[in-house]
Design a protein around this motif. Sequence first.
Motif, PDB file in Angstrom:
ATOM      1  N   LEU A  94      -3.060  -1.087  10.283  1.00  0.00           N
ATOM      2  CA  LEU A  94      -2.862  -2.471   9.699  1.00  0.00           C
ATOM      3  C   LEU A  94      -1.709  -3.379  10.321  1.00  0.00           C
ATOM      4  N   ASN A  95      -1.274  -3.242  11.669  1.00  0.00           N
ATOM      5  CA  ASN A  95      -0.371  -4.036  12.333  1.00  0.00           C
ATOM      6  C   ASN A  95       0.945  -3.909  11.648  1.00  0.00           C
ATOM      7  N   SER A  96       1.534  -2.813  11.367  1.00  0.00           N
ATOM      8  CA  SER A  96       2.870  -2.664  10.680  1.00  0.00           C
ATOM      9  C   SER A  96       3.592  -1.437  11.375  1.00  0.00           C
ATOM     10  N   PHE A  97       4.676  -0.924  10.837  1.00  0.00           N
ATOM     11  CA  PHE A  97       5.541   0.017  11.470  1.00  0.00           C
ATOM     12  C   PHE A  97       5.761   1.142  10.630  1.00  0.00           C
ATOM     13  N   PRO A  98       6.694   2.097  11.081  1.00  0.00           N
ATOM     14  CA  PRO A  98       6.834   2.954  10.504  1.00  0.00           C
ATOM     15  C   PRO A  98       7.364   3.056   9.014  1.00  0.00           C
ATOM     16  N   TYR A  99       7.317   3.822   7.921  1.00  0.00           N
ATOM     17  CA  TYR A  99       7.733   3.610   6.810  1.00  0.00           C
ATOM     18  C   TYR A  99       8.960   4.595   6.357  1.00  0.00           C
ATOM     19  N   THR A 100       9.941   4.346   5.200  1.00  0.00           N
ATOM     20  CA  THR A 100      10.685   4.988   4.587  1.00  0.00           C
ATOM     21  C   THR A 100      11.017   4.281   3.397  1.00  0.00           C
ATOM     22  N   SER A 101      11.862   4.923   2.451  1.00  0.00           N
ATOM     23  CA  SER A 101      12.217   4.282   1.277  1.00  0.00           C
ATOM     24  C   SER A 101      13.592   3.350   1.116  1.00  0.00           C
ATOM     25  N   PHE A 102      13.364   2.421   0.332  1.00  0.00           N
ATOM     26  CA  PHE A 102      14.305   1.450   0.384  1.00  0.00           C
ATOM     27  C   PHE A 102      15.466   1.710  -0.426  1.00  0.00           C
ATOM     28  N   SER A 103      16.548   1.728   0.009  1.00  0.00           N
ATOM     29  CA  SER A 103      18.048   1.947  -0.860  1.00  0.00           C
ATOM     30  C   SER A 103      18.126   1.120  -1.857  1.00  0.00           C
ATOM     31  N   ALA A 104      18.123  -0.286  -1.360  1.00  0.00           N
ATOM     32  CA  ALA A 104      18.626  -1.337  -2.276  1.00  0.00           C
ATOM     33  C   ALA A 104      17.849  -1.253  -3.806  1.00  0.00           C
ATOM     34  N   ILE A 106       0.980  -1.158  -0.059  1.00  0.00           N
ATOM     35  CA  ILE A 106      -0.182   0.093  -0.025  1.00  0.00           C
ATOM     36  C   ILE A 106       0.873   1.298   0.135  1.00  0.00           C
ATOM     37  N   ALA A 107       1.649   1.438   0.908  1.00  0.00           N
ATOM     38  CA  ALA A 107       2.793   2.617   0.859  1.00  0.00           C
ATOM     39  C   ALA A 107       3.548   2.751  -0.327  1.00  0.00           C
ATOM     40  N   ARG A 164      18.269   0.335 -15.292  1.00  0.00           N
ATOM     41  CA  ARG A 164      18.067   1.512 -16.016  1.00  0.00           C
ATOM     42  C   ARG A 164      16.438   1.704 -16.447  1.00  0.00           C
ATOM     43  N   VAL A 165      15.795   0.975 -15.856  1.00  0.00           N
ATOM     44  CA  VAL A 165      14.106   0.809 -16.004  1.00  0.00           C
ATOM     45  C   VAL A 165      13.482   1.898 -14.872  1.00  0.00           C
ATOM     46  N   ARG A 166      13.086   2.998 -15.507  1.00  0.00           N
ATOM     47  CA  ARG A 166      12.796   4.160 -14.563  1.00  0.00           C
ATOM     48  C   ARG A 166      11.335   4.301 -14.424  1.00  0.00           C
ATOM     49  N   SER A 167      10.521   3.444 -14.987  1.00  0.00           N
ATOM     50  CA  SER A 167       9.015   3.578 -14.699  1.00  0.00           C
ATOM     51  C   SER A 167       8.452   3.406 -13.394  1.00  0.00           C
ATOM     52  N   ARG A 168       7.831   4.385 -13.011  1.00  0.00           N
ATOM     53  CA  ARG A 168       7.106   4.208 -11.555  1.00  0.00           C
ATOM     54  C   ARG A 168       6.208   3.069 -11.589  1.00  0.00           C
ATOM     55  N   PHE A 169       5.526   2.669 -12.616  1.00  0.00           N
ATOM     56  CA  PHE A 169       4.526   1.650 -12.823  1.00  0.00           C
ATOM     57  C   PHE A 169       5.115   0.610 -12.543  1.00  0.00           C
ATOM     58  N   VAL A 170       6.484   0.403 -12.913  1.00  0.00           N
ATOM     59  CA  VAL A 170       7.058  -1.155 -12.616  1.00  0.00           C
ATOM     60  C   VAL A 170       7.133  -1.464 -11.040  1.00  0.00           C
ATOM     61  N   VAL A 171       7.479  -0.172 -10.289  1.00  0.00           N
ATOM     62  CA  VAL A 171       7.383  -0.278  -8.856  1.00  0.00           C
ATOM     63  C   VAL A 171       6.019  -0.429  -8.181  1.00  0.00           C
ATOM     64  N   ALA A 172       5.057   0.248  -8.921  1.00  0.00           N
ATOM     65  CA  ALA A 172       3.757   0.148  -8.361  1.00  0.00           C
ATOM     66  C   ALA A 172       3.089  -1.280  -8.741  1.00  0.00           C
ATOM     67  N   THR A 173       3.851  -1.957  -9.591  1.00  0.00           N
ATOM     68  CA  THR A 173       3.569  -3.380  -9.755  1.00  0.00           C
ATOM     69  C   THR A 173       3.871  -4.306  -8.808  1.00  0.00           C
ATOM     70  N   ALA A 174       5.275  -3.879  -8.222  1.00  0.00           N
ATOM     71  CA  ALA A 174       5.912  -4.665  -7.000  1.00  0.00           C
ATOM     72  C   ALA A 174       5.059  -4.395  -5.940  1.00  0.00           C
ATOM     73  N   GLY A 175       4.289  -2.994  -5.694  1.00  0.00           N
ATOM     74  CA  GLY A 175       3.459  -2.812  -4.854  1.00  0.00           C
ATOM     75  C   GLY A 175       2.325  -3.769  -4.554  1.00  0.00           C
ATOM     76  N   VAL A 176       1.850  -4.076  -5.820  1.00  0.00           N
ATOM     77  CA  VAL A 176       0.614  -4.831  -6.012  1.00  0.00           C
ATOM     78  C   VAL A 176       1.034  -6.297  -5.376  1.00  0.00           C
ATOM     79  N   MET A 177       2.398  -6.638  -6.030  1.00  0.00           N
ATOM     80  CA  MET A 177       2.886  -8.002  -5.623  1.00  0.00           C
ATOM     81  C   MET A 177       3.003  -8.127  -4.117  1.00  0.00           C
ATOM     82  N   MET A 178       3.374  -7.120  -3.496  1.00  0.00           N
ATOM     83  CA  MET A 178       3.599  -7.207  -2.004  1.00  0.00           C
ATOM     84  C   MET A 178       2.039  -7.360  -1.464  1.00  0.00           C
ATOM     85  N   MET A 179       1.292  -6.663  -1.931  1.00  0.00           N
ATOM     86  CA  MET A 179       0.080  -7.112  -1.267  1.00  0.00           C
ATOM     87  C   MET A 179      -0.733  -8.346  -1.680  1.00  0.00           C
ATOM     88  N   ILE A 180      -0.079  -8.904  -2.647  1.00  0.00           N
ATOM     89  CA  ILE A 180      -0.805 -10.151  -3.060  1.00  0.00           C
ATOM     90  C   ILE A 180      -0.023 -11.166  -2.126  1.00  0.00           C
TER      91      ILE A 180
END
Length: 645
Positions: free
Chosen positions: A308-318, A73-74, A327-343
């Motif tokens: 939702l039973n989680s903790f404080p958030y920041t960005s991940f440097s890795a 979600i974050a 060199r894949v710069r699309s934010r929608f790729v990261v959004a796709t990863a976010g959906v996968m995290m939820m799944i």
Amino acid sequence: MFGKSAKNSPPAEPKHPVDEVLPVGKMTIYGAQHLLTFYAGAAIVPLLVAGALGMSQQNLAFLVNANLFTCGIATLIQAIGFWKIGVRLPVVQGTTFVAVSPMIAIGLAEGGSVPGLLEIYGAVIVAGVFTFVIAPFFAKIVKFFPPIVTGTVITGIGLVLLPVAAMEAGGGNPEDPRFGSIPNLALAATTLVLILALYRFFRGFVATIAVLIGLAIGTGIAALAGKADFSSVAGSSWVGVITPFHFGLPTFGGAAIASMIIVMIITCVEMTGDTLAVGEIVRKPVGPDGIARAIRSGGLSTTIGGVLNSFPYTSFSANSGLIRLTRVRSRFVVATAGVMMMIVGMVPKTGAVVATIPEPVLGGASLVLFGVVAVVGIQILRRADLTNERNVIILATSLGFALIPVGFPEFYSFLPEALQMIFASGITMAALSAILLNVLFNEIGGKRKTEKAAAPPAPVDVDTVNAMSDAEFAERIGSVFQGGEWIAQEAASQRPFDGAYALRRALHTTLFAADQQRQLELIRCYPDLAGAALAEHQLGRESLRDQCTAGLHQLPPDENERLTEITDAYRETFGFPLVICVRGLSASEVVDIAESRLHNPPEQERATALVEIAKIANARLNDIVREREPESAEASKAAKASIDG
């Protein structure tokens, strides 16, 4: 080109790569790569907190799934964004390690287990709201993040994280007798070599998913060697539901809230540095408004995390390092990863599969990813003036503070707990040190001198130049070069000059007669055209005036980005900045010249850069030395010949 299509009706501008929506297949694979890179870091915070509070295995499993679901979600909020929330860059959000020790302290103070967890969640919810509110005020400090600060912070992040990668490569637990064993090191080395080989021998799509392939093959080898345990997969259920306030309604303690607010202030500094780093990587500069949106997103996600039973958030440097590598710069790729995290968070069995990746395999990949983060910082530092001793002190001191907790984790153990929270984080210390020292040395300490230097000196005649002391001559005349006072010092011995032409000839002769190493050092002293150095007012007075005369300070964002891409590519190709005498040129002419020179041989470009430096010196010399009398036609031809070859 710039300014040529304004009168016509141009076609729709192409999307920035950040906003590009890739084919579903590619987005799925790239998103999975982000998920695997991110997973271990996302799981470790709930593991550490639950273990310290004495939670049951069942509760621990729920915390891991809830954390991963909320991370999704974050990440979606940050990458997609809405209203004034979310920076809309490919930024992956995860739970911050800065909060681990304070959360454990808060939980244990309440007796641990579920009561301790409820006190943590109350503090997390309030601290998230606090972060959301202060976002626009905190964003105003972006002006205190010139290249010397952002470069130092991002380099520090990479250096601090590299030991974490080494720990994973050794097995994850330094107390384990098998830590650093030959099998663990072999797995880490195999994964690392696989990734490097893919980058070396492949191009295109295969190279962009090198980390994913390395992790998959490394895990397969570990399974064959009996180092990967898949038994938990069979015992995991297919469906899990993440319910708000799963452990009960949170409690709100004043001391706990104060501690968590301090954590979030520190996290804001970390988030600012990471967001600026991603903006640098994807070549979409982030201003105060972008920082405010990023911090609002972090605050909202933190509050959601407490619910939702989680903790404080920041960005991940890795994941920032992964973007730089692929060199894949699309934010929608990261959004796709976010959906996968939820799944994955709602499907415990899927999470169990991902969790089978052995830590040595993750460590081998992380060595590359965290190292890339440090390299991004070094690239930014190239734009800082490291011939300035003040900047050198800022860099050296801040990196020292960053590495102290890495080398000696108990170094600050005698400090009060509130201070340990700050000093024990190498990333936080690097950020705070760089910001404060920059204010002290370059804002407060250097402001008066800078303002005094902003007014150009009145032109003088050649007789006055001849009467100058050697020191004054070197300072005044040497200013026509960038870091070239030595040219003026050598030319001073040829006085008296009978005219401005003779002075120019002496300077040119010294410039072109110098050895190649000294000439190369001089070229490297010149700043990049436009880009961050101009936007952040990090140029000297002469360079600023030169670039403004060509209108480079008024470029639209997309045109500025294009020029920045060219200058970055030029620097990567030749190892020194693109030098052009921009006076009398339009922005479009500057870009035409830049593009045409990008494909020249290195020897030709070194010679061309020297010619351009001579032209720049001529233009600047005309600002500070006036002619005693008009030059003859022969002298004018000779002056032009001395420049043109």
